[in-house]
Design a protein around this motif. Structure first.
Motif, PDB file in Angstrom:
ATOM      1  N   ALA A  11      56.483 118.029  58.137  1.00 12.81           N
ATOM      2  CA  ALA A  11      56.141 116.685  58.611  1.00 12.81           C
ATOM      3  C   ALA A  11      54.825 116.670  59.369  1.00 12.81           C
ATOM      4  O   ALA A  11      54.706 117.284  60.421  1.00 12.81           O
ATOM      5  N   SER A  12      53.845 115.978  58.821  1.00 10.94           N
ATOM      6  CA  SER A  12      52.574 115.769  59.510  1.00 10.94           C
ATOM      7  C   SER A  12      52.028 114.409  59.093  1.00 10.94           C
ATOM      8  O   SER A  12      51.474 114.255  57.993  1.00 10.94           O
ATOM      9  N   GLN A  13      52.178 113.444  59.978  1.00  7.21           N
ATOM     10  CA  GLN A  13      51.688 112.098  59.706  1.00  7.21           C
ATOM     11  C   GLN A  13      50.167 112.059  59.552  1.00  7.21           C
ATOM     12  O   GLN A  13      49.645 111.324  58.717  1.00  7.21           O
ATOM     13  N   ALA A  26      48.426 110.731  56.214  1.00 13.09           N
ATOM     14  CA  ALA A  26      47.532 109.572  56.319  1.00 13.09           C
ATOM     15  C   ALA A  26      46.152 109.878  55.740  1.00 13.09           C
ATOM     16  O   ALA A  26      45.550 109.039  55.062  1.00 13.09           O
TER      17      ALA A  26
END
Length: 169
Positions: A17-19, A23
């Motif tokens: 998980a790495s926004q 993005a």
């Protein structure tokens, strides 16, 4: 300032998980997928909670090495096999914390990952598959843009690089 379209029409499998990375991939025209065929692979591992070396259990040691090294190698090997079968190149970027940030178990995994990155970068270059690592404690938009750059054709000659980045956006 972000250049647009670095990853136009490319699919990127983002594991972890790495926004900010998701993005940036989206902003550069890429599409994040969770499984199946893809053009690129990004493996993100959040830093473990540091423990003094004398307090690390064997189970925790193995868990850190599994997450920080073993699982990365297995995913990269699977990705590279699929890209070779398709007759296509690709890009792999591993992202994690610097060696010195998180204790001896993480340092062992991170140090080994650096050597693995360099070895796979050379070995798989002939197949058009690039392998790079970004080590940072920051989770900011610049990190996402660095990863997007390494996945793009602008970094076509960058492989086997381990980049330590101190970021403050």
């Amino acid at each position: 300032m972000a250049l647009m379209g670095w990853l136009d029409k490319r699919t990127v499998r983002l594991v972890g998980a790495s926004q900010v990375i998701a993005a940036a991939i989206d902003a550069q025209g890429g599409r994040v997928v969770t499984d199946g065929a893809c053009d690129a692979l990004v493996h993100f591992v959040a830093a473990p909670i540091p423990e003094p070396a004398h307090e690390i259990s064997h189970a925790n040691w193995r868990q850190t090495l599994d997450a920080g090294l073993d699982q990365r190698f297995l995913l990269a090997r699977e990705f590279a096999a699929a890209r070779r079968s398709a007759g296509a190149g690709g890009a792999i970027v591993f992202v994690g914390a610097p060696e010195q940030d998180c204790g001896s178990d993480h340092a062992a995994a991170s140090g080994a990952l650096g050597n693995l990155t360099k070895t796979l970068g050379v070995e798989w270059a002939r197949d058009g598959i690039r392998v790079n690592t970004v080590l940072t404690s920051a989770a900011c938009p610049t990190l996402g843009n660095i990863v997007a750059y390494l996945l793009s054709d602008f970094a076509a000659y960058v492989t086997g690089a381990v980049t330590g980045v101190g970021l403050d956006d």
